[in-house]
Design an enzyme around this catalytic site. Structure first.
Site, PDB file in Angstrom:
ATOM      1  N   HIS A 116      -0.373   7.470  -3.227  1.00 54.83           N
ATOM      2  CA  HIS A 116      -0.142   6.473  -2.171  1.00 54.83           C
ATOM      3  C   HIS A 116       0.254   5.187  -2.590  1.00 54.83           C
ATOM      4  O   HIS A 116       0.134   4.810  -3.645  1.00 54.83           O
ATOM      5  CB  HIS A 116      -1.130   6.181  -1.095  1.00 54.83           C
ATOM      6  CG  HIS A 116      -2.137   5.496  -1.509  1.00 54.83           C
ATOM      7  ND1 HIS A 116      -3.221   5.845  -2.460  1.00 54.83           N
ATOM      8  CD2 HIS A 116      -2.336   3.913  -1.335  1.00 54.83           C
ATOM      9  CE1 HIS A 116      -3.840   4.532  -2.697  1.00 54.83           C
ATOM     10  NE2 HIS A 116      -3.644   3.500  -2.122  1.00 54.83           N
ATOM     11  N   ASP A 118       0.229   1.415  -1.194  1.00 60.29           N
ATOM     12  CA  ASP A 118      -0.477   0.728  -0.336  1.00 60.29           C
ATOM     13  C   ASP A 118       0.630   0.225   1.018  1.00 60.29           C
ATOM     14  O   ASP A 118       1.501  -0.358   0.757  1.00 60.29           O
ATOM     15  CB  ASP A 118      -1.101  -0.581  -0.986  1.00 60.29           C
ATOM     16  CG  ASP A 118      -2.194  -0.217  -1.986  1.00 60.29           C
ATOM     17  OD1 ASP A 118      -2.813   0.769  -1.764  1.00 60.29           O
ATOM     18  OD2 ASP A 118      -2.308  -0.781  -2.823  1.00 60.29           O
ATOM     19  N   HIS A 271       0.178   5.032  -6.679  1.00 59.59           N
ATOM     20  CA  HIS A 271      -1.406   5.204  -7.353  1.00 59.59           C
ATOM     21  C   HIS A 271      -2.356   5.917  -6.844  1.00 59.59           C
ATOM     22  O   HIS A 271      -2.353   6.691  -5.685  1.00 59.59           O
ATOM     23  CB  HIS A 271      -1.812   3.581  -7.620  1.00 59.59           C
ATOM     24  CG  HIS A 271      -2.176   3.159  -6.470  1.00 59.59           C
ATOM     25  ND1 HIS A 271      -1.334   2.528  -5.581  1.00 59.59           N
ATOM     26  CD2 HIS A 271      -3.347   2.597  -5.741  1.00 59.59           C
ATOM     27  CE1 HIS A 271      -2.003   1.939  -4.450  1.00 59.59           C
ATOM     28  NE2 HIS A 271      -3.053   2.116  -4.650  1.00 59.59           N
ATOM     29  N   ARG A 286      -9.704  -6.462  -3.632  1.00 55.28           N
ATOM     30  CA  ARG A 286      -8.252  -5.994  -3.663  1.00 55.28           C
ATOM     31  C   ARG A 286      -7.449  -7.044  -2.474  1.00 55.28           C
ATOM     32  O   ARG A 286      -8.011  -7.281  -1.388  1.00 55.28           O
ATOM     33  CB  ARG A 286      -7.683  -4.716  -2.936  1.00 55.28           C
ATOM     34  CG  ARG A 286      -6.317  -4.255  -3.376  1.00 55.28           C
ATOM     35  CD  ARG A 286      -5.928  -3.050  -2.710  1.00 55.28           C
ATOM     36  NE  ARG A 286      -5.446  -3.094  -1.386  1.00 55.28           N
ATOM     37  CZ  ARG A 286      -5.293  -1.805  -0.660  1.00 55.28           C
ATOM     38  NH1 ARG A 286      -5.529  -0.652  -1.088  1.00 55.28           N
ATOM     39  NH2 ARG A 286      -5.013  -1.862   0.580  1.00 55.28           N
TER      40      ARG A 286
END
Ligand code: SIN
Length: 295
Positions: A116, A118, A271, A286
């Site tokens: 995907h 983000d 990723h 994150r």
């Protein structure tokens, strides 16, 4: 009246940018992110992010606030819809973790289970994400990055023609109902949360707003279908696009080291988190920086 004392500009830092041999990714050695970066140093980091798509800051020792401050140099930060996994006192940080305390997950346990980009499910998807290692497993836990410019370049002419000018729909909950890993319970989304993650449509091929390069912008994690095509045809084309997205020669594997903070460009790569054995702990912080509407 005495002149107000001006704040001295941050000193230049002697750091090195070392590209990885395969062309995707570079490591940055010797940069102290506890200090604000001066304009030239920031420009070098920014350029490396655009050129290599994945930059790894080594031996990072920063506080959550310093991670937030540094991330903000690149843009507005996005707050994840799963509020229960935001770091207390620092909602700009999403905890990515397989750790459970008193039967409750402390973070998002299956972030990255599917390829995907983000927040592609938002009208304004992410420009880039910074993922900072807190606790690493002794085995596994790698993150893979696939170069979507190279994926686009590899498409046969007929497939390019089939997607020319087409849009795809992206949905946060596209894979939500599928069995989770390691007994992780995906939280039920409240009506307010669902309202924040309505389906959105984006071009299948996007132009990077800073480099002008074209990239594929679909992924198995959040893309549900190609707008306006019959279901079968849409499924077939997406399957082909996913195959070209993850050609082994275009994948960079990040093997985490203590002190790593990885900053990737969600406009250039997708990723995947490869996972680690359930008994080993893996926790990262994150921050997610908002980008432009894809065009
Ligand atoms: C993510 O998708 O942001 C998490 C990736 C990882 O845990 O390696």
């Amino acid at each position: 009246m005495p002149l107000a004392a001006s704040t001295p500009a941050p000193a230049a830092q002697p750091f090195e940018i070392r590209p990885f041999p395969a062309g995707t990714g570079a490591e940055i050695i010797g940069l102290d992110l506890t200090q604000p970066l001066n304009g030239d140093d920031f420009a070098r980091v920014h350029r490396a992010h655009l050129d290599y798509h994945v930059v790894v800051f080594r031996e990072t020792r920063i506080t959550p606030q310093q991670q937030i401050d540094f991330s903000r140099r690149f843009g507005t930060l996005q707050i994840h819809v799963l509020k229960q996994f935001l770091l207390a006192g620092h909602p700009e940080i999403l905890i990515v973790s397989n750790v459970a305390e008193n039967g409750q997950n402390i973070g998002l346990s299956d972030a990255g289970k599917f390829w995907h980009s983000d927040l592609s499910y938002k009208e304004l998807p992410s420009l880039g994400s910074m993922l900072y290692a807190q606790t690493l497993p002794s085995e596994g836990g790698d993150t893979l990055f696939a170069d979507m410019h190279k994926a686009y370049a590899a498409l046969p002419a007929e497939l390019r023609k089939a997607i020319d000018g087409q849009k795809a729909s992206h949905l946060y909950t596209a894979r939500y109902a599928e069995p989770a890993i390691n007994g992780y319970q995906r939280p039920t989304l409240t009506p307010e949360q669902l309202a924040q993650v309505k389906p959105v449509e984006h071009p299948i091929v996007r132009t990077h707003p800073e480099t002008g390069r074209k990239a594929l912008f679909v992924s198995e994690g959040f893309t549900t279908h190609i707008v306006g095509l019959p279901e079968d045809e849409s499924r077939q084309i997406l399957a082909e696009l996913y195959r070209y997205s993850v050609l082994p020669e275009n994948i960079h594997r990040h093997q985490w080291q203590e002190g790593d903070m990885v900053f990737w460009d969600n406009r250039s790569v997708i990723h995947l988190a490869t996972g680690c054995p359930a008994h080993l702990h893996r926790t990262l912080h994150r921050t997610t920086i908002q980008g432009d509407a894809p065009f």
